[in-house]
Structure formats: structure tokens, C-alpha cells
Design a protein around this motif. Structure first.
Motif, mmCIF file in Angstrom:
data_model
loop_
_atom_site.group_PDB
_atom_site.id
_atom_site.type_symbol
_atom_site.label_atom_id
_atom_site.label_comp_id
_atom_site.label_asym_id
_atom_site.label_seq_id
_atom_site.Cartn_x
_atom_site.Cartn_y
_atom_site.Cartn_z
ATOM 1 N N LEU A 33 0.950 -1.087 0.045
ATOM 2 C CA LEU A 33 -0.069 -0.078 -0.017
ATOM 3 C C LEU A 33 0.799 1.396 0.107
ATOM 4 C CD1 LEU A 33 -2.602 -1.247 2.693
ATOM 5 C CD2 LEU A 33 -2.810 -1.376 0.405
ATOM 6 N N ASN A 34 0.342 2.348 -0.661
ATOM 7 C CA ASN A 34 1.216 3.665 -0.629
ATOM 8 C C ASN A 34 0.480 4.558 0.308
ATOM 9 O OD1 ASN A 34 2.954 5.808 -1.917
ATOM 10 N ND2 ASN A 34 0.890 6.587 -2.655
ATOM 11 N N VAL A 35 1.152 5.302 1.046
ATOM 12 C CA VAL A 35 0.461 6.245 2.096
ATOM 13 C C VAL A 35 0.383 7.682 1.359
ATOM 14 C CG1 VAL A 35 1.224 7.720 4.315
ATOM 15 C CG2 VAL A 35 1.706 5.349 4.085
ATOM 16 N N THR A 36 -0.981 8.213 1.333
ATOM 17 C CA THR A 36 -1.430 9.243 0.502
ATOM 18 C C THR A 36 -0.997 10.544 1.121
ATOM 19 O OG1 THR A 36 -3.389 8.761 1.093
ATOM 20 C CG2 THR A 36 -2.574 7.647 -0.879
ATOM 21 N N VAL A 37 -0.762 10.597 2.425
ATOM 22 C CA VAL A 37 -0.841 11.969 3.192
ATOM 23 C C VAL A 37 0.412 11.982 4.111
ATOM 24 C CG1 VAL A 37 -3.339 12.393 3.155
ATOM 25 C CG2 VAL A 37 -2.192 11.405 5.111
ATOM 26 N N ASP A 38 0.972 13.069 4.219
ATOM 27 C CA ASP A 38 2.011 13.395 5.102
ATOM 28 C C ASP A 38 1.539 13.125 6.529
ATOM 29 O OD1 ASP A 38 4.291 13.693 3.608
ATOM 30 O OD2 ASP A 38 3.867 15.768 3.379
ATOM 31 N N ARG A 41 -0.651 8.532 10.774
ATOM 32 C CA ARG A 41 -0.225 8.103 12.325
ATOM 33 C C ARG A 41 -0.342 6.462 12.093
ATOM 34 N NH1 ARG A 41 -3.859 12.539 14.548
ATOM 35 N NH2 ARG A 41 -2.209 14.242 14.889
ATOM 36 N N VAL A 42 0.731 5.695 12.742
ATOM 37 C CA VAL A 42 0.770 4.702 12.970
ATOM 38 C C VAL A 42 0.426 4.168 14.304
ATOM 39 C CG1 VAL A 42 1.963 2.243 12.585
ATOM 40 C CG2 VAL A 42 2.482 4.310 11.125
ATOM 41 N N ARG A 43 -0.668 3.630 14.666
ATOM 42 C CA ARG A 43 -1.136 3.266 16.047
ATOM 43 C C ARG A 43 -1.122 1.721 16.471
ATOM 44 N NH1 ARG A 43 -4.386 7.607 17.817
ATOM 45 N NH2 ARG A 43 -4.879 9.219 16.398
ATOM 46 N N LEU A 53 4.021 8.468 9.349
ATOM 47 C CA LEU A 53 4.713 8.244 7.851
ATOM 48 C C LEU A 53 4.317 9.307 6.989
ATOM 49 C CD1 LEU A 53 2.910 4.749 7.562
ATOM 50 C CD2 LEU A 53 5.310 5.402 8.239
ATOM 51 N N LYS A 54 5.435 9.569 6.202
ATOM 52 C CA LYS A 54 5.241 10.384 4.837
ATOM 53 C C LYS A 54 4.534 10.021 3.944
ATOM 54 C CE LYS A 54 9.980 12.746 6.052
ATOM 55 N NZ LYS A 54 11.156 12.855 5.783
ATOM 56 N N SER A 55 4.132 10.909 3.005
ATOM 57 C CA SER A 55 3.327 10.555 1.683
ATOM 58 C C SER A 55 4.161 9.894 0.827
ATOM 59 C CB SER A 55 2.757 11.892 1.022
ATOM 60 O OG SER A 55 2.064 11.655 0.036
ATOM 61 N N GLY A 56 3.921 8.817 0.065
ATOM 62 C CA GLY A 56 4.476 8.074 -0.881
ATOM 63 C C GLY A 56 5.229 6.797 0.199
ATOM 64 N N THR A 57 5.296 6.864 1.419
ATOM 65 C CA THR A 57 5.870 5.502 2.013
ATOM 66 C C THR A 57 5.258 4.387 1.584
ATOM 67 O OG1 THR A 57 6.522 6.915 3.835
ATOM 68 C CG2 THR A 57 6.372 4.549 4.236
ATOM 69 N N ARG A 73 2.882 -3.304 7.963
ATOM 70 C CA ARG A 73 4.297 -3.642 8.368
ATOM 71 C C ARG A 73 4.997 -2.297 7.809
ATOM 72 N NH1 ARG A 73 6.261 -8.936 7.785
ATOM 73 N NH2 ARG A 73 5.500 -9.151 10.065
ATOM 74 N N ILE A 74 5.928 -1.533 8.364
ATOM 75 C CA ILE A 74 6.506 -0.500 7.459
ATOM 76 C C ILE A 74 7.981 -1.157 7.249
ATOM 77 C CG2 ILE A 74 5.098 1.369 8.057
ATOM 78 C CD1 ILE A 74 7.262 2.131 10.284
ATOM 79 N N SER A 75 8.649 -0.464 6.363
ATOM 80 C CA SER A 75 10.311 -1.239 6.019
ATOM 81 C C SER A 75 11.164 -1.599 7.186
ATOM 82 C CB SER A 75 10.716 -0.358 4.937
ATOM 83 O OG SER A 75 11.104 0.950 5.639
ATOM 84 N N ASN A 76 10.869 -0.797 8.289
ATOM 85 C CA ASN A 76 11.712 -0.995 9.559
ATOM 86 C C ASN A 76 11.203 -2.394 10.390
ATOM 87 O OD1 ASN A 76 9.915 -0.041 11.156
ATOM 88 N ND2 ASN A 76 11.146 1.778 11.642
#
Length: 159
Positions: A33-38, A41-43, A53-57, A73-76
């Protein structure tokens, strides 16, 4: 008579469209999935903010939802829930191609040789997709599409 056939065909297409994402996950694919807004929040499950997360992540969708939030799951390696309105489909990868760096750091090279130009490094627990292997080297891409070669023994298959 023709309208009944048309309705039946449209219903079949709609059912197939609804079941396709479920089939894709069940067949060993993981959605990206692509994050669309700067500032998305990840909870955690207790709704506490653990990062943003930043937009585009790009993130992996883990196939679980709580209300209108998707578990990602984010890349880290960090896992948490992100509001669905801040996510859009980006693609999918085979589940068995997802690996993470199991060392404190792993060097990434342009070619499968430690004499090649160094492009960067992976940090511990950073997730990547292995696209192919060549001997004891793996050609990898991170979730943002940057690629290179790293030693296969510095990677571990994700669960």
C-alpha cells in the motif's frame, strides 16, 4: 430475458471483484500500500501513536483490520494500524519473496560483488523483496523501489 442474463452477468462480475483481493491474499500474495498523506499516524492495538509516515511511503498490508484501520508493516519491521483513507493500493508481491536484514547492517552493491560500487546499506530488521538470487547474492528492492545486491546470508525470510 436478455435483461436477466445481463443482471446475472453483472452480479457475477461484482462478486468476483469483491472476492479477488481475498483470493490474492490467500494465494500467497502480500499487498503493498502507498501512504497518501504526510503525517499518517501508525497506532498500536491500544490506539496509541507509535510513529507517523510521510506521503509516498510504501507498507505491507498484513491482512487484518480494526474498524477503518489496516494493520501494516513498515520497512523497519514496525507493525501498526493506519487509517484506510490514507492508504491506496500500490501492488503485490509473493509472500515468500519478503525478507528482512538479520544483521546489524548489510551492504548493498550495484553488482553481486563486494568490489562493486556500494549503493548503501540495510539496517537491522529492514524489510526488502528478493527478486532473484545469483550464487550467494540476492538482488533486492526496498519498498520504495531502490534495488541492489546484498549477501544472501545477511537476509532471513519473513514470517
Amino acid at each position: 430475458m436478455m435483461s436477466k442474463i445481463l443482471r446475472a452477468t453483472l452480479c457475477a462480475i461484482l462478486v468476483a471483484a469483491l472476492l479477488l483481493p481475498i483470493y490474492a491474499l490467500a494465494s500467497g500474495n502480500v499487498k503493498i500500500l502507498n501512504v497518501t498523506v504526510d503525517g499518517a499516524r501508525v497506532r498500536n492495538a491500544d490506539r496509541e501513536i507509535i510513529t507517523s509516515l510521510k506521503s509516498g511511503t510504501k507498507v505491507f498490508y498484513l491482512g487484518k483490520k480494526i474498524g477503518s484501520n489496516s494493520l501494516v508493516r513498515i520497512s523497519n519491521g514496525l507493525e501498526g494500524y493506519v487509517y484506510d483513507g490514507f492508504l491506496e493500493s500500490y501492488g503485490a508481491v509473493k509472500e515468500d519473496t519478503i525478507y528482512y536484514c538479520s544483521e546489524s547492517s548489510a551492504k548493498v552493491y550495484r553488482y553481486p560483488s563486494s568490489d562493486a560500487k556500494r549503493l548503501g546499506s540495510l539496517s537491522e530488521n529492514q524489510f526488502v523483496v528478493v527478486l532473484r538470487t545469483r550464487g550467494d547474492w540476492a538482488y533486492i528492492k526496498n519498498l520504495n523501489g531502490k534495488g541492489g545486491f546484498c549477501k544472501l546470508d545477511s537476509l532471513t525470510a519473513a514470517d
